[in-house]
Design an enzyme around this catalytic site. Structure first.
Site: not given
Ligand code: MOS
Length: 748
Positions: A245, A636-637, A639, A646, A710-711, A713
């Site tokens: 996406g 925390r990771i 997986n 990613q 989060g990983v 971006e």
């Molecule tokens: Mo994104 S730009 O939140 O895939």
């Protein structure tokens, strides 16, 4: 919620394991059904007809010829396009941009729809579209930042503060002992997920069913419901799988609105899938930027100022401005900081969020400018960053919720072998005579959360079912989310059924902003915890239970048993509690969102450090990235296998940004000349040599109950600068325009 935040959540044995993708076999065997694989009875096929000029008017379409084709069912143009109930110039949901849906015969960008042709077969619709033979009056197209004089317009789109300022910027400039004043440019890039945008739309009365890839199911339903004047609950959206996406599938798009309209008009299901070429325009892109960076340091190397001005393109009819300069607000300690954004209107489709929007472009420029300043000061680039390490967020003064960036620098540098790097450029050659350079960059990306809901059901037989709507974009979310859910219920992963990817399920929020695991994961954990709390309560009230009287305690599930938290001696098997209570199952609900006061108190980011080695042929100037090491701290990771995958994907996009990706416009027609994978270059396996990811341990008690950041971006950020800096280190040449091409080095 604050109670939960105050205590670290104890986790079972599923989280932290490198479980392989639960959807892997379905995907590699072809069993996974993607949107356009659906073929309901009586299906009609739509073909999207894009404008082939970028600015002007359509003066003629041979609709008679198209309609005369025996296989053509409908030819929709601005002349006969049925009314929409919602005004297409409005933006019904977060992240929306104005959809182009045949409102008039004006052409605002190449790739804008000028017609939609529907037929009994794809071939008939394609032939019908070909018969339209559009004629235009065309005006000169403006597709480059220099093509429009109206600089200086301050955008309001995308929640952008047009500028942010902290401290006395002029004093910071004046106090600088050494400074750089450089302009970096980034090219426009277009989303190219493997699966192009698609929809199969079917109406039944005023109820609409959509098979459509979506990063945000509830939001998509609300958006399409708005345009068609029906309640959002009348829209069923099925999105079990996405072939990527990257930010472009979170919002309603014009092509999809038109296909849904065609389905209503023909009273038949209609399928539309964009071709690769049609992805270049109507569904968003990463706009080109030009960024001026003025950085100064005092005598000891401490930054006195970061002054970051961004100019970015937007369309002539809507505002989305790449918030590139924002990247400078969260990272380095400087006496004074300023970031500003200006927009230039061009005859292009409206840009939109694309994988690390803002930070990808902004950090590319910032990390290079930092390298230039380190060079001017004669300081090692890593040492320079450590010297300017921010203990509180520079732009706001807030403490970080957690920041293991120092560990990222040190672990990454060690693995890469950074020590002993010559300070000067042009010092290293390999055994084949190739110029060799090492560069680095800091990675940074915020870790937002969206709102989500989930339900969990635990059964007496030890199996469980959890539900939340959010789709798996291919990032492995469903696997990591299932691990979280299994742990919250104390069941093994293979006893857990995970239902998602359907808007009729509890709203799983948005798979975007790198926040999907944090968002849906916390909702699932809350739902599982609700089930365990209910079962704990039942046991606590039961004289025959070892948990009797533990009513005020918190309960946690582990390995099929409920434990009193903090008292390991007291536990009971879930099966026994179910049996004595005579229940077959217990269902719980959960929701998650970040309380605004939590976001107020702390700056929340994932961090990382990327180290690059490049080799450059001294005669041909061919460049190869031979090694990349990225060390990332992202809470925390859940997986490690999927998280590393990613992060690797992000770093590969970094290679792409630095060396490959660029939409090239034909300045006469205003069309993207390289709108396919032959001409629009992205890295292939041969472009990606050594790639290593380290995930650095980080506990974060504030981001959310599970401590997940989060990983998705962050891997792009840091990598682009590291590669460009390594090219300088190899060759002594600063190329200030991305992607860096062979001819840039030949001509430098
Ligand atoms: Mo994104 S730009 O939140 O895939």
């Amino acid at each position: 919620m604050s109670d939960i935040l105050a205590r670290p959540v104890r986790f079972g044995s599923n989280s932290g394991q490198p479980v392989t993708r639960r959807d892997g076999i379905a995907k590699v065997t072809g069993a996974a059904v993607f949107a356009a694989d659906n073929a309901p009875e009586k299906l009609l096929y739509a073909v999207y007809v894009p404008a082939t000029i970028a600015r002007g008017r359509v003066v003629h379409l041979d609709t008679d010829a198209a309609k005369a084709h025996p296989g053509v069912t409908l030819v929709m143009t601005p002349q006969n396009r049925p009314a929409l109930q919602g005004d297409p110039s409005e933006k019904p949901t977060m992240f929306s941009f104005r959809v182009e849906v045949l409102q008039d015969d004006t052409v605002r960008y190449a790739g804008q729809p000028i017609a939609l042709v529907v037929g009994k077969t794809l071939e008939a619709a394609t032939e019908g579209a070909r018969l339209l033979k559009p004629r235009y009056t065309a005006d000169p197209a403006r597709t480059a930042l220099d093509d429009n004089e109206s600089f200086g317009f301050e955008p309001e789109g995308f929640g952008l503060p047009a500028g942010a300022e902290h401290g006395d910027v002029e004093a910071g400039h004046a106090a600088a002992d050494k400074s750089v004043d450089v302009i970096y440019e980034t090219a426009s890039q277009y989303h190219n997920p493997m699966e192009t945008h698609a929809v199969v739309a079917a109406w039944e009365g005023d109820r609409l069913t959509l098979d459509m890839p979506s990063q945000a199911l509830a939001m998509s339903c609300a958006g399409y419901a708005f345009f068609f004047g029906i309640p959002a609950e009348n829209v069923t959206l099925r999105s079990p799988y996405l072939g990527g996406g990257f930010g472009s599938k979170a919002i309603p798009t014009g092509p999809q609105v038109l296909a849904i309209l065609a389905a209503r008009e023909t009273a038949r299901p209609v399928k539309l899938m964009l071709t690769r070429q049609q992805m270049f325009g109507p569904v968003g892109h990463r706009g080109a930027t030009r960024q001026r960076l003025r950085l100064g340091i005092g005598a000891k190397g401490a930054l006195t100022v970061i002054d970051h001005e961004g100019v970015a393109e937007t369309s002539t009819f809507d505002d989305f401005v790449e918030p590139a300069a924002n990247a400078s607000q969260g990272l380095y300690a400087a006496q004074a900081l300023r970031s500003t954004h200006r927009a230039v209107r061009l005859d292009v489709g409206t840009p939109g969020p694309m994988r690390a929007p803002g930070e990808a472009s902004g950090s590319a420029a910032l990390e290079c400018a930092m390298d230039e300043l380190a060079e001017a000061a004669g300081i090692d680039p890593l040492e320079f960053r450590l010297l300017n390490y921010a203990e509180t967020e520079p732009g706001t003064g807030k403490p970080y919720s957690s920041k293991a960036l120092r560990d990222c620098y040190l672990q990454g540098a060690k693995r890469f072998g950074w020590a002993g790097r010559p300070l000067q450029s042009g010092q290293m050659r390999d055994e084949n005579g190739l110029l060799t350079g090492w560069g680095m960059g800091t990675a940074l990306f915020p870790c937002p959360m969206f709102a989500a809901e989930a339900t969990a059901t635990l059964r007496a037989d030890g199996t469980a079912l959890v539900e939340t709507s959010a789709a798996d974009m291919g990032q492995g979310a469903w696997t990591a989310l299932a691990q979280i859910a299994a742990d919250s219920l104390g069941v093994p992963l293979d006893r857990l059924e995970f239902r998602a990817g359907d808007s009729r399920l509890p709203d799983g929020g948005v798979a975007g902003g790198s926040g999907h695991t944090a968002t849906a994961g916390n909702a699932l954990h809350a739902a599982g915890s609700d089930v365990i709390a209910q079962l704990g309560q039942i046991a606590a009230e039961d004289k025959d239970s070892p948990l009797h009287g533990a009513g005020n305690a918190r309960f946690v599930a582990r390995d099929g048993r409920i434990h009193v938290e903090g008292d390991e001696t007291r536990s009971e098997a879930l099966a026994d509690i179910f049996a004595r209570a005579g229940k077959a199952e217990v269902t719980g609900n959960g929701s998650a969102a970040r309380p605004p006061e939590a976001a107020e108190k702390h700056a929340m980011h994932s961090h990382g450090a990327v180290f690059a080695e490049v080799k450059v042929d001294p005669e041909l100037c061919q460049m190869r990235v031979t090694r990349l090491v990225g060390a990332f701290a992202a809470g925390r990771i859940i997986n490690p296998r999927l998280a590393e995958s990613q992060l690797m994907g992000g770093m590969i996009w970094g290679i792409s940004f630095a060396l490959h990706e660029e939409a090239k416009f034909d300045r006469r027609s205003g069309r993207v000349m390289n709108a396919d994978f032959a001409g629009y270059h992205v890295p292939v396996n041969a472009d990606v040599a050594g790639l290593e990811v380290i995930t650095v341990h980080e506990d974060d008690p504030y981001v959310n109950a599970l401590g997940i950041k989060g990983v998705g971006e962050i891997g792009i950020t840091g990598t682009v600068g590291a590669i460009a800096n390594a090219i300088w280190h190899a060759t002594g040449r600063r190329i200030r325009r991305f992607p860096i091409r062979i001819e840039d080095l030949l001509n430098a």
